[in-house]
Design a protein around this motif. Structure first.
Motif, PDB file in Angstrom:
ATOM      1  N   ALA A 232       0.843  -1.184   0.000  1.00  0.00           N
ATOM      2  CA  ALA A 232       0.000   0.000   0.000  1.00  0.00           C
ATOM      3  C   ALA A 232       0.884   1.242   0.000  1.00  0.00           C
ATOM      4  O   ALA A 232       2.047   1.186   0.407  1.00  0.00           O
ATOM      5  N   ALA A 233       0.314   2.345  -0.458  1.00  0.00           N
ATOM      6  CA  ALA A 233       1.044   3.603  -0.537  1.00  0.00           C
ATOM      7  C   ALA A 233       0.409   4.647   0.375  1.00  0.00           C
ATOM      8  O   ALA A 233      -0.822   4.741   0.466  1.00  0.00           O
ATOM      9  N   SER A 234       1.260   5.409   1.021  1.00  0.00           N
ATOM     10  CA  SER A 234       0.811   6.477   1.909  1.00  0.00           C
ATOM     11  C   SER A 234       1.230   7.822   1.351  1.00  0.00           C
ATOM     12  O   SER A 234       2.290   7.933   0.720  1.00  0.00           O
ATOM     13  N   ASP A 235       0.402   8.833   1.607  1.00  0.00           N
ATOM     14  CA  ASP A 235       0.753  10.192   1.188  1.00  0.00           C
ATOM     15  C   ASP A 235       1.025  11.088   2.391  1.00  0.00           C
ATOM     16  O   ASP A 235       1.054  12.311   2.262  1.00  0.00           O
ATOM     17  N   ILE A 236       1.269  10.461   3.537  1.00  0.00           N
ATOM     18  CA  ILE A 236       1.538  11.222   4.752  1.00  0.00           C
ATOM     19  C   ILE A 236       2.959  11.759   4.716  1.00  0.00           C
ATOM     20  O   ILE A 236       3.909  11.032   4.451  1.00  0.00           O
ATOM     21  N   SER A 237       3.070  13.038   5.010  1.00  0.00           N
ATOM     22  CA  SER A 237       4.381  13.658   5.106  1.00  0.00           C
ATOM     23  C   SER A 237       4.798  13.649   6.563  1.00  0.00           C
ATOM     24  O   SER A 237       4.241  14.373   7.376  1.00  0.00           O
ATOM     25  N   SER A 238       5.761  12.806   6.893  1.00  0.00           N
ATOM     26  CA  SER A 238       6.148  12.658   8.290  1.00  0.00           C
ATOM     27  C   SER A 238       7.594  12.205   8.370  1.00  0.00           C
ATOM     28  O   SER A 238       8.070  11.467   7.515  1.00  0.00           O
ATOM     29  N   ARG A 239       8.273  12.644   9.421  1.00  0.00           N
ATOM     30  CA  ARG A 239       9.646  12.184   9.633  1.00  0.00           C
ATOM     31  C   ARG A 239       9.659  10.753  10.134  1.00  0.00           C
ATOM     32  O   ARG A 239      10.690  10.096  10.110  1.00  0.00           O
ATOM     33  N   TYR A 240       8.531  10.290  10.611  1.00  0.00           N
ATOM     34  CA  TYR A 240       8.418   8.917  11.077  1.00  0.00           C
ATOM     35  C   TYR A 240       7.709   8.098  10.013  1.00  0.00           C
ATOM     36  O   TYR A 240       6.808   8.574   9.340  1.00  0.00           O
ATOM     37  N   VAL A 241       8.118   6.851   9.879  1.00  0.00           N
ATOM     38  CA  VAL A 241       7.507   5.985   8.880  1.00  0.00           C
ATOM     39  C   VAL A 241       6.215   5.410   9.446  1.00  0.00           C
ATOM     40  O   VAL A 241       6.251   4.642  10.404  1.00  0.00           O
ATOM     41  N   PRO A 242       5.083   5.778   8.877  1.00  0.00           N
ATOM     42  CA  PRO A 242       3.823   5.225   9.374  1.00  0.00           C
ATOM     43  C   PRO A 242       3.683   3.769   8.958  1.00  0.00           C
ATOM     44  O   PRO A 242       4.109   3.376   7.866  1.00  0.00           O
ATOM     45  N   CYS A 243       3.105   2.986   9.852  1.00  0.00           N
ATOM     46  CA  CYS A 243       2.911   1.581   9.505  1.00  0.00           C
ATOM     47  C   CYS A 243       1.581   1.061  10.039  1.00  0.00           C
ATOM     48  O   CYS A 243       1.492  -0.101  10.432  1.00  0.00           O
ATOM     49  N   LEU A 244       0.594   1.925  10.033  1.00  0.00           N
ATOM     50  CA  LEU A 244      -0.769   1.520  10.340  1.00  0.00           C
ATOM     51  C   LEU A 244      -1.587   1.593   9.062  1.00  0.00           C
ATOM     52  O   LEU A 244      -1.425   2.540   8.281  1.00  0.00           O
ATOM     53  N   SER A 245      -2.456   0.638   8.850  1.00  0.00           N
ATOM     54  CA  SER A 245      -3.200   0.584   7.594  1.00  0.00           C
ATOM     55  C   SER A 245      -4.031   1.843   7.365  1.00  0.00           C
ATOM     56  O   SER A 245      -4.251   2.243   6.223  1.00  0.00           O
ATOM     57  N   ALA A 246      -4.441   2.497   8.443  1.00  0.00           N
ATOM     58  CA  ALA A 246      -5.266   3.703   8.301  1.00  0.00           C
ATOM     59  C   ALA A 246      -4.505   4.838   7.630  1.00  0.00           C
ATOM     60  O   ALA A 246      -5.117   5.784   7.124  1.00  0.00           O
ATOM     61  N   HIS A 247      -3.191   4.762   7.619  1.00  0.00           N
ATOM     62  CA  HIS A 247      -2.361   5.815   7.029  1.00  0.00           C
ATOM     63  C   HIS A 247      -2.094   5.586   5.550  1.00  0.00           C
ATOM     64  O   HIS A 247      -1.422   6.391   4.923  1.00  0.00           O
ATOM     65  N   TYR A 248      -2.620   4.493   5.000  1.00  0.00           N
ATOM     66  CA  TYR A 248      -2.327   4.142   3.620  1.00  0.00           C
ATOM     67  C   TYR A 248      -3.588   4.254   2.773  1.00  0.00           C
ATOM     68  O   TYR A 248      -4.661   3.798   3.172  1.00  0.00           O
ATOM     69  N   VAL A 249      -3.417   4.875   1.613  1.00  0.00           N
ATOM     70  CA  VAL A 249      -4.590   5.254   0.830  1.00  0.00           C
ATOM     71  C   VAL A 249      -4.789   4.453  -0.448  1.00  0.00           C
ATOM     72  O   VAL A 249      -5.881   4.407  -0.994  1.00  0.00           O
ATOM     73  N   GLU A 250      -3.740   3.858  -0.960  1.00  0.00           N
ATOM     74  CA  GLU A 250      -3.841   3.075  -2.182  1.00  0.00           C
ATOM     75  C   GLU A 250      -3.348   1.661  -1.881  1.00  0.00           C
ATOM     76  O   GLU A 250      -2.280   1.508  -1.273  1.00  0.00           O
ATOM     77  N   TRP A 251      -4.071   0.661  -2.340  1.00  0.00           N
ATOM     78  CA  TRP A 251      -3.784  -0.726  -2.010  1.00  0.00           C
ATOM     79  C   TRP A 251      -3.725  -1.608  -3.255  1.00  0.00           C
ATOM     80  O   TRP A 251      -4.467  -1.376  -4.216  1.00  0.00           O
ATOM     81  N   GLY A 252      -2.854  -2.606  -3.175  1.00  0.00           N
ATOM     82  CA  GLY A 252      -2.830  -3.621  -4.214  1.00  0.00           C
ATOM     83  C   GLY A 252      -3.862  -4.693  -3.921  1.00  0.00           C
ATOM     84  O   GLY A 252      -4.577  -4.640  -2.912  1.00  0.00           O
ATOM     85  N   GLN A 253      -3.910  -5.688  -4.781  1.00  0.00           N
ATOM     86  CA  GLN A 253      -4.937  -6.728  -4.667  1.00  0.00           C
ATOM     87  C   GLN A 253      -4.518  -7.850  -3.739  1.00  0.00           C
ATOM     88  O   GLN A 253      -5.346  -8.668  -3.336  1.00  0.00           O
ATOM     89  N   GLY A 254      -3.245  -7.917  -3.411  1.00  0.00           N
ATOM     90  CA  GLY A 254      -2.747  -8.918  -2.479  1.00  0.00           C
ATOM     91  C   GLY A 254      -2.185 -10.146  -3.162  1.00  0.00           C
ATOM     92  O   GLY A 254      -2.545 -10.469  -4.296  1.00  0.00           O
ATOM     93  N   THR A 255      -1.292 -10.824  -2.458  1.00  0.00           N
ATOM     94  CA  THR A 255      -0.727 -12.075  -2.940  1.00  0.00           C
ATOM     95  C   THR A 255      -0.674 -13.048  -1.765  1.00  0.00           C
ATOM     96  O   THR A 255      -0.316 -12.677  -0.649  1.00  0.00           O
ATOM     97  N   GLN A 256      -1.050 -14.294  -2.036  1.00  0.00           N
ATOM     98  CA  GLN A 256      -1.141 -15.291  -0.969  1.00  0.00           C
ATOM     99  C   GLN A 256       0.227 -15.870  -0.657  1.00  0.00           C
ATOM    100  O   GLN A 256       0.968 -16.277  -1.565  1.00  0.00           O
ATOM    101  N   VAL A 257       0.537 -15.924   0.625  1.00  0.00           N
ATOM    102  CA  VAL A 257       1.740 -16.598   1.113  1.00  0.00           C
ATOM    103  C   VAL A 257       1.299 -17.698   2.064  1.00  0.00           C
ATOM    104  O   VAL A 257       0.572 -17.436   3.029  1.00  0.00           O
ATOM    105  N   THR A 258       1.722 -18.917   1.778  1.00  0.00           N
ATOM    106  CA  THR A 258       1.384 -20.045   2.629  1.00  0.00           C
ATOM    107  C   THR A 258       2.672 -20.740   3.046  1.00  0.00           C
ATOM    108  O   THR A 258       3.472 -21.126   2.189  1.00  0.00           O
ATOM    109  N   VAL A 259       2.858 -20.862   4.340  1.00  0.00           N
ATOM    110  CA  VAL A 259       4.039 -21.527   4.875  1.00  0.00           C
ATOM    111  C   VAL A 259       3.575 -22.793   5.580  1.00  0.00           C
ATOM    112  O   VAL A 259       2.910 -22.747   6.607  1.00  0.00           O
ATOM    113  N   SER A 260       3.930 -23.906   4.984  1.00  0.00           N
ATOM    114  CA  SER A 260       3.449 -25.178   5.507  1.00  0.00           C
ATOM    115  C   SER A 260       4.365 -26.302   5.062  1.00  0.00           C
ATOM    116  O   SER A 260       4.924 -26.256   3.961  1.00  0.00           O
ATOM    117  N   SER A 261       4.509 -27.310   5.906  1.00  0.00           N
ATOM    118  CA  SER A 261       5.297 -28.474   5.527  1.00  0.00           C
ATOM    119  C   SER A 261       4.414 -29.518   4.854  1.00  0.00           C
ATOM    120  O   SER A 261       4.916 -30.567   4.425  1.00  0.00           O
TER     121      SER A 261
END
Length: 126
Positions: free
Chosen positions: A97-126
């Protein structure tokens, strides 16, 4: 409108590695950070790692510190998430996702991100 496309997901065994890519149609000065988020079945979406496009400064969730590495290629408008020492609990749909927040700190909450991709599945299993 910015378009984000994730790739690189799949099935991997515990202890293995995957590299996710997030290709952006363009990263204008309006967008300041790219974040990786994941959502496991029945759980809320959580921030995994987020990076400043300009400085490259990154933040990581405690659960992935030392195992995941985020990087960006500004020339290619692409952000990567290298995932090593994978665990079953890393399973989920990974979004960038992409954020347009101008901040000296890197935001990492989903509420701060405005554009999103469709996602990719990751499965970790034996």
């Amino acid at each position: 409108q910015l378009q984000l496309v994730e790739s690189g997901g799949g099935l991997e065994r515990p202890g293995g590695s995957l590299r996710l890519s997030c290709a952006a149609s363009e990263l204008t000065v309006d967008y300041t950070h790219i974040g990786w988020f994941r959502q496991a079945p029945g759980k809320e979406r959580e921030g995994v790692s987020c990076i400043s496009i300009n400085s490259g400064f990154a933040r990581y969730a405690d659960a992935v510190k030392g195992r995941f590495t985020v990087s960006r290629d500004k020339a290619e408008n692409t952000v990567y998430l290298q995932m090593d020492s994978l665990k079953p609990e890393d399973t989920g749909v990974y979004y960038c996702a992409a954020s347009d927040i101008s901040s000296r700190y890197v935001p990492c909450l989903s509420a701060h991100y405005v554009e999103w991709g469709q996602g990719t599945q990751v499965t970790v299993s034996s």
